[in-house]
Design a protein around this motif. Structure first.
Motif, PDB file in Angstrom:
ATOM      1  N   ARG A 134       0.836  -1.208   0.000  1.00 37.08           N
ATOM      2  CA  ARG A 134       0.000   0.000   0.000  1.00 37.08           C
ATOM      3  C   ARG A 134       0.866   1.250   0.000  1.00 37.08           C
ATOM      4  NH1 ARG A 134      -4.927  -2.132  -1.460  1.00 37.08           N
ATOM      5  NH2 ARG A 134      -4.757  -4.260  -0.721  1.00 37.08           N
ATOM      6  N   PHE A 135       2.134   1.092  -0.231  1.00 40.95           N
ATOM      7  CA  PHE A 135       3.113   2.185  -0.290  1.00 40.95           C
ATOM      8  C   PHE A 135       2.983   3.151   0.878  1.00 40.95           C
ATOM      9  CE2 PHE A 135       5.486   5.189  -3.494  1.00 40.95           C
ATOM     10  CZ  PHE A 135       6.596   5.121  -2.681  1.00 40.95           C
ATOM     11  N   ASP A 138       8.798   2.544   1.648  1.00 46.25           N
ATOM     12  CA  ASP A 138       9.573   1.492   0.990  1.00 46.25           C
ATOM     13  C   ASP A 138      11.001   2.001   0.842  1.00 46.25           C
ATOM     14  OD1 ASP A 138      10.194  -0.880  -0.274  1.00 46.25           O
ATOM     15  OD2 ASP A 138       8.536  -0.770  -1.695  1.00 46.25           O
ATOM     16  N   GLY A 154       5.466   6.800   0.825  1.00 47.55           N
ATOM     17  CA  GLY A 154       4.501   6.937  -0.251  1.00 47.55           C
ATOM     18  C   GLY A 154       3.285   7.726   0.221  1.00 47.55           C
ATOM     19  N   PRO A 155       2.249   7.825  -0.629  1.00 44.11           N
ATOM     20  CA  PRO A 155       1.093   8.660  -0.306  1.00 44.11           C
ATOM     21  C   PRO A 155       0.496   8.369   1.068  1.00 44.11           C
ATOM     22  CG  PRO A 155       0.952   7.901  -2.565  1.00 44.11           C
ATOM     23  CD  PRO A 155       2.137   7.215  -1.976  1.00 44.11           C
ATOM     24  N   MET A 156       0.400   7.093   1.442  1.00 47.86           N
ATOM     25  CA  MET A 156      -0.238   6.782   2.724  1.00 47.86           C
ATOM     26  C   MET A 156       0.674   7.110   3.904  1.00 47.86           C
ATOM     27  SD  MET A 156      -3.250   5.917   1.981  1.00 47.86           S
ATOM     28  CE  MET A 156      -3.011   7.250   0.817  1.00 47.86           C
ATOM     29  N   ARG A 663     -10.007  -3.002   0.908  1.00 50.01           N
ATOM     30  CA  ARG A 663      -8.950  -2.131   0.402  1.00 50.01           C
ATOM     31  C   ARG A 663      -8.846  -0.853   1.227  1.00 50.01           C
ATOM     32  NH1 ARG A 663      -9.551  -2.498  -5.575  1.00 50.01           N
ATOM     33  NH2 ARG A 663     -11.051  -0.816  -5.447  1.00 50.01           N
TER      34      ARG A 663
END
Lengths: 735, 735
Positions: A134-135, A138, A154-156, A663
């Motif tokens: 779910r980025f 990383d 990442g975005p989340m 999701r």
């Protein structure tokens, strides 16, 4: 030269601490971090620190029976150490006794951990998969093969981090009216020479003699010995010796490490090649500022120095008054020799640090009463020495019993606890652990680490230290700029000043070209030194000073002492500092572990139960089907949520509603509005689902955005909403 | 190897641009910034770019009469340049004509600026004093003598910056559902080799041959010639020649600079010593990652690369669909040779960048209609060539007339305009200036800079470029990881594939040890190269390839071409990119200048009229006297404001109320609640004052926090509040 008042803080400590403090070697230039323990809040305990389990849980009498002999052994050895120190025994004896103590402490901690109920569900690999998938974050530059110790959010992860920092800013800076600064990361060398980082901010490393690969010496020894101990045929004395080394691994000198490596004939674990002797490796990234290549600089290893070098401006901004707190959020950099443990030991990381400057004689706090009744798990230095478990008590009691040094320190510990638990740290996997005296810099009065229990053991997420302002003094010395505060005296005070009156001609004649240096040296003496010189000149008619490595004899002809009294209304003080220092990445990691969930009976449905305050999105909006007639209501909801500043995600991807719930759960969205075909009927309604309970209610489309806003901002509980609106029980399983 | 479809974007340009674009030299490996113009959005126009004044103001016919001949001269020369380019004249002739054009453009711009009404009130030194005094920002490490180009933000600047970034995040990321990332600043060298920064991100510098002091070559030449031009006795031809050099200073090559320096016999302006030849100096800070010293890294010079290297993950996160936008806020670093102009040219700075990835064949934007009616000052490339002034027009017209290349670019320009003006940029000192073709990288379609007029001239604060995705291609080439997106075709399509079929045995026999390299080379050919080989093999029965510097003759025995057709449903495309890139420090500086005010008739009362959305504090709470009975109401107000998330400052310092208003004005607090003795009467009331109008109303203590919240969040206007509550006119002058 005049001497003002100089005040000395008398820290009040528990008995054990007093003993240990008194035995401490008082170096004259220790920086704020300890030598060989550079990461003052990222301590090296990451892996080994695995003691004292589920702090809030009830104690099982069976377990207690197993642990009691181990506890007794620790206490017995702790008493021996105390006694030796009281008797001022030879240092080598004390050192041996402390090593024994540590071995016994470790045995206790290992057994405690072993006996703890295991979290059968938790699987770190699976959790890290979900974070990657779910980025949330990383490895950075992965398409280039990656760089150890560097991560991208990442975005989340980025939204969660931004929310966490906003919550921090609100909880600390706004509510306490702190002075926030945002300082340069590039730092010229003289600043970090003064703070001690250039000389001492280092780890020991060894190099493969053939291919140049580097290893951290303590990690290498640790791995070697741990492997050795798995050999069941190992003789008992060899075993014991290895275990003893492991228990003191954090405190070994360069020479000790070198000798251990020789004794065990350690080679590179990768190539089998010979290794070099341990050498100190400075953990700062260096660079060159400007085009000439002559201005050496570093990337800051902590944000605190930016506050210290701005102290004068900040004090002025606060109209010259103490106490005040300054804070900074920003990135720091440490060139770890061998980064590991994911987000826990990295080379670039975000910190949030507070420096609360106060009068060292008055550490009371007007808002202490707001946190005095909080019951918090404390692992005091005394209890650690006595082999006792973590103790839950109120901050009020802890300060009253002097377990916590003072109100201000206690106040910040309370605020830290409230912040951490608000943001999703599990209170049963949280504790404050007090530094043992050998972990503290000599001028620190008290230091507590907020630790979270994870699959890596107890990890330090926040450090909270009460200490004298070593850094201000160092920067003052390096720059000549006065970095102290004026304190209004309650009433005017008569103070005696002593001043050396020099016969410069006589001194010059006696010492020729060195005369000026001697004069400067005497002029820079502090009150105590002048008094000592006065006594010597009276008693022995001479006083020796060493300037630039040469001794000079001062006689009464050269210097007389002038004494006079003066009434003063203010005094100059170097403020004390309470320093809470937060490792944002570590806190995020602890929250991930503490909030990781798996639906009962469905191993595939894994998610993070993040509290709304830090969840990346607060709400999802899901049209049940791709039919166009639902779109109007979806956009109406989306617009209303935007107007209320509620971050949300419209998922019209058209998978089954169950799959879409899974999701949105996986990215921790706490609330979900589903627009279904009943929504088309007037008055328009939609359903609202809560992630953790998976329960749903039905309410009008006009009301829903405000309900979500109230839930997300903690103005309303889900239970309250459940009790006010009709339960809805159909969609979850429907197509 | 198969060849899919490869699409070529045909940018639609105004006539001038088409001509200029076609004449451009199409290098094969230009990075996204231009050589010798490394700062793609921090262009070097800072000081020299001083044209086209008060864009929204009415044009004075008298001024117009003075400017007309200059405009005509620009147009005439612009036409000559166009004609030469159309005729494909020798490059040297075009270059000369462009230099002439620039000289004429500069004469026009200088005159425009000269004729503008001067802001008599504005005094930069005084404004900077105020910024320093109230610690908005100041030089970093000042107690250590400071470091050029490094600044620290104090409490006020830091709060304003945090508010600005929050507004940015809300305006762009949340409202547009962009994917935010937070990437490593430390960047390993291969990434920046691929992006072209290692080779080309440099400025020219010269060194004092004796003491090693460095100067930026263009700055040095500029200063020298400008000084020369102040000599009134200077001959006309010398004057003209110097002016011509100044007008082309941004485009000079290393050799040209060296020769100019020789011609004018330039020495160090500080020591008078001889200077070295100009040498390229890379502007990135380098460091070494990890302990071995073998992994070279840099501090990122821009945040964009972090987005590009994460493209694959972001595309997956967006479920493989285009378009989507990613964004990043963070610090970047540029080792400027000689930083100057305060916050405008610094070595460490915060950027906010967006990469909007889209199908290069479809640049429409569904929300373009939301901004189409905005009237915005545009300074198009065509108008610049024609000597015309800035033109105010709607974005809808500009896109329709192809002045702005496409809807998505226009949409972002509209959003940028709305953001800037919302945050306090004066719309009459704002314009978008289009890049002339010689300022753009060869693959860019269109590029506009949002510029703000300051006392330094027009400064670029935001760049907004529409360009092909050079970086994705470069990273793909460097890593072998595919960085493209799949595009669903509207209907299936039959595509011809060509594939070289190699007789590896024959090749191996012919080329021996080089056989494998030749085979790899041929396998990596793209469709065009295979077609060319096919033609050559048919026509001349041989085809030469150069591998590792050696030529090999390929014959029909070695390679045959297989052609086949296939029906495809998707095609691989490398996305285009619209890239808005914000310089946060520059925007802050422009806002400071645009919001700096002085009370009429009182030079001492200077303040910043910042809009509430970015003001450091939204509200002050001022007890009229130090009497204890006012305290209860003050704390009640403070608590209520905290609950509403309204940042505020209680100033109970006890100065006169007028002095305290002045102090809160100086730190830009827009609203002030004063608790006076009338407040003690029931029902409790207090006054509310607005900073810019200095008007006050009186309202109940219960209502005031909500009124302030509504005002601060733009839900209510001050005019509306003024009309609803009784005006209060006493305190301001009272003690």
């Amino acid at each position: 030269m005049q001497f003002g008042l100089r005040l000395v803080t008398q820290a009040v400590l528990c008995k054990t601490q007093r003993v240990l403090l008194s035995a401490r070697s008082l170096g004259t230039s220790s920086p704020r971090f300890l030598k060989h323990q550079p990461e003052n809040w990222f301590s090296k305990r990451g892996k080994r620190q695995t003691s004292a389990g589920n702090t809030m849980a009830e104690v099982d009498p069976k377990i207690d029976a197993i642990l009691q002999p181990l506890r007794d052994a620790v206490k017995q050895q702790g008493d021996i150490v105390r006694k030796l120190k009281e008797e001022k025994a030879p240092e080598i004896d004390i050192k041996r006794a402390v090593a024994d103590l540590k071995t016994k402490k470790k045995a206790l901690e290992d057994k405690e951990l072993e006996l703890e109920p295991k979290d059968a569900q938790f699987d770190r690999v699976k959790m890290e998969d979900l974070l990657k998938q779910r980025f949330f974050y990383d490895q950075a530059f992965a398409i280039y093969g990656g760089v150890n110790g560097l991560y991208d959010f990442g975005p989340m992860g980025c939204a969660m981090k931004a929310n966490l920092l906003n919550a921090w800013r609100k909880h600390f800076i706004l509510e306490e009216q702190m002075l926030e600064v945002d300082c340069s990361m590039l730092t010229p060398e003289p600043v970090l020479i003064a703070s001690g980082h250039v000389e001492r901010f280092s780890d020991y490393m060894v190099k493969d003699m053939k291919n140049g690969q580097c290893f951290r010496a303590d990690h290498l020894i640790e791995a070697h010995l741990e492997k050795l101990l798995t050999d069941k045929k190992l003789a008992d004395d060899v075993k014991e010796k290895a275990a003893k080394i492991l228990s003191v691994i954090d405190g070994l000198t360069k020479e000790e490490m070198g000798s251990i490596m020789k004794t065990y004939n350690m080679k590179s674990p990768v190539s089998g090649n010979d290794l070099s002797e341990p050498v100190a490796f400075n953990l700062m990234f260096s660079t060159s500022i400007g085009p000439t290549g002559t201005v050496k600089g570093y990337l800051r290893p902590e944000t605190a120095q930016g506050i210290f070098v701005n102290f004068k401006r900040l004090l002025e901004f606060n109209q010259g008054k103490l106490p005040f707190a300054a804070a900074q959020i920003g990135n720091s950099f440490r060139n770890e020799i061998s980064p590991r443990s994911g987000l826990i030991r990295v080379r670039e990381f975000t910190m949030a640090e507070i420096e609360h400057f106060l009068d060292p004689e008055d550490k009371s706090h007007p808002r202490f009463k707001d946190v005095a009744d909080l019951r918090i798990p404390l692992h005091s230095a005394c209890n650690q020495l006595d082999g006792k478990p973590v103790q839950v008590m109120t901050l009020g009691e802890a300060v009253e019993q002097k377990i916590i040094n003072n109100q201000t320190l206690g106040y910040f510990m309370g605020r830290i606890y409230l912040f951490m638990t608000k943001c999703g740290v599990d209170p049963t996997r949280f504790r404050f652990r007090q530094h043992m005296s050998n972990e503290m810099a000599h001028y620190a009065c008290d230091c507590w680490d907020a630790e979270c229990k994870t699959s890596y053991g107890w990890i330090e997420c926040v450090g909270c230290a009460d200490r004298s302002c070593y850094d201000l003094k160092q920067h003052q010395k390096a720059t000549g700029v006065t970095l102290s505060a004026s304190k209004q005296l309650p009433e005017p005070k008569t103070v005696e000043f002593v001043e050396p009156q020099m016969q410069k001609g006589v001194i010059g004649k006696a010492f020729k070209k060195d005369g000026k240096a001697v004069i400067d040296f005497i002029a820079a003496m502090d009150k105590e030194e002048v008094e000592a010189m006065d006594r010597a000149l009276n008693d022995r008619k001479e006083f020796a000073v060493t300037v630039n490595g040469q001794e000079f004899k001062i006689t009464p002809e050269m210097v007389s002492i002038k004494r006079y009294e003066k009434t003063v209304h203010v005094e100059d003080i170097t403020p004390g500092v309470i320093e809470p220092s937060f490792g944002i990445g570590r806190i995020m990691y602890a929250i991930f572990e503490h909030s990781y969930r798996q639906r009962e009976g469905d191993e595939q449905r894994r998610y993070f139960s993040l509290p709304p305050v830090i969840a990346p999105y607060k709400c999802s909006v899901l049209p049940l089907s791709g039919k166009a007639e639902l779109d109007t209501i979806v956009s109406q909801l989306s617009k209303a949520l935007t107007n209320l500043d509620i971050s949300h995600k419209v998922d019209d991807s058209g998978g089954s509603i169950g799959r879409r719930y899974a999701r949105t759960d996986a990215i921790a969205i706490p609330f979900g509005i589903t627009v279904d075909f009943d929504s088309l009927k007037e008055p328009h309604t939609a359903t609202l689902r809560e992630r953790d309970t998976m329960k749903q209610i039905r309410a009008s489309v006009d009301e829903l955005p405000q309900i979500v806003s109230d839930l997300a901002n903690g103005r309303r509980s889900w239970e309250d909403v459940l009790s006010k609106y009709p339960l809805f029980e159909q969609q979850e399983s429907s197509k």
